[in-house]
Every structure is written in C-alpha cells, then in structure tokens.
Write a protein that holds these residues in place. Sequence first.
Motif, PDB file in Angstrom:
ATOM      1  N   ILE A 152      -6.631   4.308 -19.366  1.00 19.86           N
ATOM      2  CA  ILE A 152      -6.495   5.757 -19.494  1.00 19.86           C
ATOM      3  C   ILE A 152      -7.409   6.370 -20.544  1.00 19.86           C
ATOM      4  N   TYR A 153      -7.987   5.535 -21.416  1.00 16.11           N
ATOM      5  CA  TYR A 153      -8.923   6.050 -22.413  1.00 16.11           C
ATOM      6  C   TYR A 153     -10.353   5.679 -22.016  1.00 16.11           C
ATOM      7  N   PRO A 154     -11.281   6.632 -22.080  1.00  9.88           N
ATOM      8  CA  PRO A 154     -12.666   6.338 -21.696  1.00  9.88           C
ATOM      9  C   PRO A 154     -13.336   5.331 -22.624  1.00  9.88           C
ATOM     10  N   SER A 155     -12.881   5.258 -23.875  1.00  7.14           N
ATOM     11  CA  SER A 155     -13.418   4.272 -24.810  1.00  7.14           C
ATOM     12  C   SER A 155     -12.329   3.900 -25.807  1.00  7.14           C
ATOM     13  N   LEU A 156     -12.376   2.672 -26.280  1.00  9.03           N
ATOM     14  CA  LEU A 156     -11.400   2.175 -27.243  1.00  9.03           C
ATOM     15  C   LEU A 156     -12.110   1.548 -28.427  1.00  9.03           C
ATOM     16  N   ALA A 157     -11.432   1.559 -29.559  1.00 12.98           N
ATOM     17  CA  ALA A 157     -11.986   0.942 -30.769  1.00 12.98           C
ATOM     18  C   ALA A 157     -11.710  -0.555 -30.790  1.00 12.98           C
ATOM     19  N   TYR A 158     -11.173  -1.073 -29.700  1.00  8.13           N
ATOM     20  CA  TYR A 158     -10.848  -2.495 -29.628  1.00  8.13           C
ATOM     21  C   TYR A 158     -10.897  -2.948 -28.178  1.00  8.13           C
ATOM     22  N   ASP A 159     -11.033  -4.244 -27.986  1.00  8.89           N
ATOM     23  CA  ASP A 159     -11.001  -4.849 -26.655  1.00  8.89           C
ATOM     24  C   ASP A 159      -9.801  -5.788 -26.627  1.00  8.89           C
ATOM     25  N   PRO A 160      -8.742  -5.446 -25.878  1.00  7.08           N
ATOM     26  CA  PRO A 160      -7.531  -6.282 -25.895  1.00  7.08           C
ATOM     27  C   PRO A 160      -7.748  -7.685 -25.360  1.00  7.08           C
ATOM     28  N   ARG A 161      -8.824  -7.905 -24.628  1.00  2.35           N
ATOM     29  CA  ARG A 161      -9.083  -9.233 -24.069  1.00  2.35           C
ATOM     30  C   ARG A 161      -9.884 -10.121 -25.027  1.00  2.35           C
ATOM     31  N   LYS A 162     -10.584  -9.511 -25.988  1.00  2.00           N
ATOM     32  CA  LYS A 162     -11.481 -10.281 -26.844  1.00  2.00           C
ATOM     33  C   LYS A 162     -11.157 -10.225 -28.338  1.00  2.00           C
ATOM     34  N   ASP A 163     -10.498  -9.153 -28.770  1.00  2.00           N
ATOM     35  CA  ASP A 163     -10.381  -8.910 -30.207  1.00  2.00           C
ATOM     36  C   ASP A 163      -9.140  -9.479 -30.855  1.00  2.00           C
ATOM     37  N   PHE A 164      -8.195 -10.020 -30.059  1.00  2.00           N
ATOM     38  CA  PHE A 164      -6.936 -10.462 -30.642  1.00  2.00           C
ATOM     39  C   PHE A 164      -6.520 -11.853 -30.190  1.00  2.00           C
ATOM     40  N   ASP A 170      -0.003 -10.672 -17.083  1.00  2.00           N
ATOM     41  CA  ASP A 170       0.834 -10.081 -16.034  1.00  2.00           C
ATOM     42  C   ASP A 170       0.889  -8.561 -16.166  1.00  2.00           C
ATOM     43  N   GLU A 171       1.064  -8.061 -17.387  1.00  2.00           N
ATOM     44  CA  GLU A 171       1.133  -6.614 -17.610  1.00  2.00           C
ATOM     45  C   GLU A 171      -0.203  -5.949 -17.282  1.00  2.00           C
ATOM     46  N   GLN A 172      -1.283  -6.593 -17.645  1.00  2.00           N
ATOM     47  CA  GLN A 172      -2.604  -6.028 -17.350  1.00  2.00           C
ATOM     48  C   GLN A 172      -2.820  -5.909 -15.843  1.00  2.00           C
ATOM     49  N   ALA A 173      -2.402  -6.920 -15.103  1.00  2.00           N
ATOM     50  CA  ALA A 173      -2.541  -6.872 -13.642  1.00  2.00           C
ATOM     51  C   ALA A 173      -1.633  -5.797 -13.043  1.00  2.00           C
ATOM     52  N   LYS A 174      -0.414  -5.693 -13.535  1.00  2.00           N
ATOM     53  CA  LYS A 174       0.558  -4.710 -13.030  1.00  2.00           C
ATOM     54  C   LYS A 174       0.050  -3.281 -13.206  1.00  2.00           C
ATOM     55  N   TRP A 175      -0.405  -2.958 -14.422  1.00  2.00           N
ATOM     56  CA  TRP A 175      -0.816  -1.583 -14.695  1.00  2.00           C
ATOM     57  C   TRP A 175      -2.182  -1.256 -14.098  1.00  2.00           C
ATOM     58  N   ALA A 176      -3.024  -2.253 -13.920  1.00  4.06           N
ATOM     59  CA  ALA A 176      -4.302  -2.014 -13.245  1.00  4.06           C
ATOM     60  C   ALA A 176      -4.053  -1.557 -11.814  1.00  4.06           C
ATOM     61  N   VAL A 213       1.414  -5.106 -34.817  1.00  2.00           N
ATOM     62  CA  VAL A 213       2.479  -5.060 -33.818  1.00  2.00           C
ATOM     63  C   VAL A 213       1.871  -4.386 -32.604  1.00  2.00           C
ATOM     64  N   ILE A 214       1.705  -5.120 -31.552  1.00  2.00           N
ATOM     65  CA  ILE A 214       1.032  -4.613 -30.358  1.00  2.00           C
ATOM     66  C   ILE A 214       2.043  -4.456 -29.222  1.00  2.00           C
ATOM     67  N   THR A 215       1.853  -3.438 -28.407  1.00  2.00           N
ATOM     68  CA  THR A 215       2.774  -3.174 -27.300  1.00  2.00           C
ATOM     69  C   THR A 215       2.052  -3.303 -25.962  1.00  2.00           C
ATOM     70  N   ASN A 216       2.828  -3.370 -24.894  1.00  3.51           N
ATOM     71  CA  ASN A 216       2.226  -3.499 -23.566  1.00  3.51           C
ATOM     72  C   ASN A 216       1.320  -2.320 -23.237  1.00  3.51           C
ATOM     73  N   GLY A 217       1.646  -1.143 -23.755  1.00  4.90           N
ATOM     74  CA  GLY A 217       0.772   0.003 -23.523  1.00  4.90           C
ATOM     75  C   GLY A 217      -0.598  -0.191 -24.119  1.00  4.90           C
ATOM     76  N   MET A 218      -0.661  -0.842 -25.264  1.00  9.36           N
ATOM     77  CA  MET A 218      -1.927  -1.009 -25.967  1.00  9.36           C
ATOM     78  C   MET A 218      -2.840  -2.028 -25.297  1.00  9.36           C
ATOM     79  N   PHE A 219      -2.256  -3.099 -24.753  1.00  8.07           N
ATOM     80  CA  PHE A 219      -3.130  -4.104 -24.148  1.00  8.07           C
ATOM     81  C   PHE A 219      -3.245  -3.987 -22.626  1.00  8.07           C
ATOM     82  N   ALA A 220      -2.378  -3.177 -22.003  1.00  8.64           N
ATOM     83  CA  ALA A 220      -2.424  -3.077 -20.538  1.00  8.64           C
ATOM     84  C   ALA A 220      -2.689  -1.672 -20.019  1.00  8.64           C
ATOM     85  N   VAL A 221      -2.228  -0.637 -20.722  1.00  7.74           N
ATOM     86  CA  VAL A 221      -2.349   0.737 -20.236  1.00  7.74           C
ATOM     87  C   VAL A 221      -3.534   1.474 -20.852  1.00  7.74           C
TER      88      VAL A 221
END
Length: 321
Positions: A104-116, A307-313, A92-100
Amino acid sequence: MTRILRRLAASCLAAAAVVTTAHAQNYPTQPVRLVVPFGAGGVTDITARVFAEGLSRELGQPVVVENRAGAGGGIAAGVVAKSRPDGHTLLVITNGMFAVNPLIYPSLAYDPRKDFTYVGMLANTPTILAVHPNSPYASLPELMKAAAAEKDRLSFSTAGEGSDNYQVLQLLQQATGTQLLPVPYKSGSESLTAVITRTVDVTAISAVTAVSFVESKQIRPFAVTSSRRLAHLPDIPTVKEALGKSVEGGSLSGVAAPAGTPAEVVKRLNAAIAKVAASPLVQEKIYSKGSEAVDPTQAAFEKRVRDEQAKWAALLKPAAR
C-alpha cells in the motif's frame, strides 16, 4: 603466496567467529531498546510493555520501550533496519508491517524480506467491531446495510494504513462488498477515542483494550473478528455468526532484529521470549485478556511471515501500487 593468503583468511574468519561467539555469550551488555511502531495505549504497545518487563528479568538488562509512531509502522521499522545488528535494538513488528505495508505504500524505509531477522512471535489479538452506545445502528447487519446503501457513507477509524483495524476494515469490505470511509489516527487508543466521541461511526478495537470500555458501556460491541467467541466476553458473537461471512483479523506481533544479528544472540532472545510467554505475567496480562498464545519458535514466525505476505498479496493485489 596463495596458500599463505588462504591460511591468513581462514585465521581471520576463525578469530571473527570467536569474537562473535564471545559477544553472544555475554549478550546483552547494555540496556536493550525495544522500538514499538505505534503510539502508547494500543494493543501493540501494551503487549510490548508486558513482554519488556519479563524480558528485563530474563536478559538481566533493562528492556526499554520506545514508541516511534508513523507511516503504519514504517518509521520505527526504518530506524531498526539501520541499527547495529548486535541485539541491543529490536523492533516489535506486526503483520501489517511485513505483509500489508509493502503493498500500500509506494516506497518504504525498509525491506521486510531483507532487513530483518524474525526472532519470535508474541501474540495474536483479534479485534471487536464496535460503535458508540447511542449509535443509530443496533447490530452489525444494520450497520453494513447502511454501508451498502451508499459508498463512504459510514466512517471507520484506524490507526493508519497497515494497522490491525485497517486490515479488519479491508477484510470487512471485501466480505460484504461495501466501501466505508477510513479515518486514520496515530494509535489504536486515538482510533477508539474517535468512536467514544462520535467522531466516526465504527472501529475495530483490540480485544485486549476493549474490555473495560465494553464493561463501562462507553462502546457497544457488535462482533469479534476471530473464529470463535472470546472466553472473557462470551456474549459477543463472531462476525460469521452476526453476518454469515467470515472476517478473521487483528494484530499479530513479534520481535524482529536487524539482519545480520548473530545467530547465538537470536537464539538467546528467542529462548527468553518463549520463557516470558509461558510466564504467569503474560498469561494474566495478555492471553487472559483476549490475545491468543502463538508458537514462539523462530521457524514458526518465519513461516507465518511468508503465509501473511502471500495472503495479503492476493487480497490487495488490485490496490497494489
């Protein structure tokens, strides 16, 4: 020799396609694990459990909810990203996880653009800005006036960076030119408890979970972060009505599968999600409680992600690391 190798390769690809199609037709062959990125009791967890109940019936296998809180959903996302892409482990993924989170995190254990693979949306849930009933502030304008008088004077509880109330905090601060002190917790329910116990001054509570607390007067609602008032809580104004400034935010949730999940499996999942979303179960337990129905198609979800990724960027660009 080259011709023989080409024929052999083509035969292997054809065989693989047959195996993949057969697997998709039989899917699911075992219980499905639905990983929730936050603790129990929050809107994401509630939404997941209601949909899991309906999906269990539609898919003919138990859909088991597993809570993996931490890092604004990053722990859960990292687990699912590394799972076998066969449709039996979902997120269950939220807009915060794929856009925010990427901002805000210097590194992530996942890439929302490639891993899902983004399968389908579940619901969009606005929040209610609320304080303790004995708060010295009688309205949202009074609260924000106090916040404007001194940086970090007022505390705002969240479910961690990237959560729905964290996003609302960012939007509220941007709209009013104030800076509140964020106090992170592991879940929306803990964040709410912090206001009830007067540990913090204010929070943003999911419209789904807020109802009973508003009715029992355990919290005092100030405004809802949506474009219009809620049908089941019509006396609560929107932020725009209260402040004259638009603040629309909350939790957009959907189901994601590991990248590489067979298209036929994704199609089966998407159809099941759409059917459950239209069921009386979800209408009664989710949409009538304050969440908004969303377009369940995969194309709509993929567009919303972009759209969310562009908005929060654009919004968090100054804070991006």
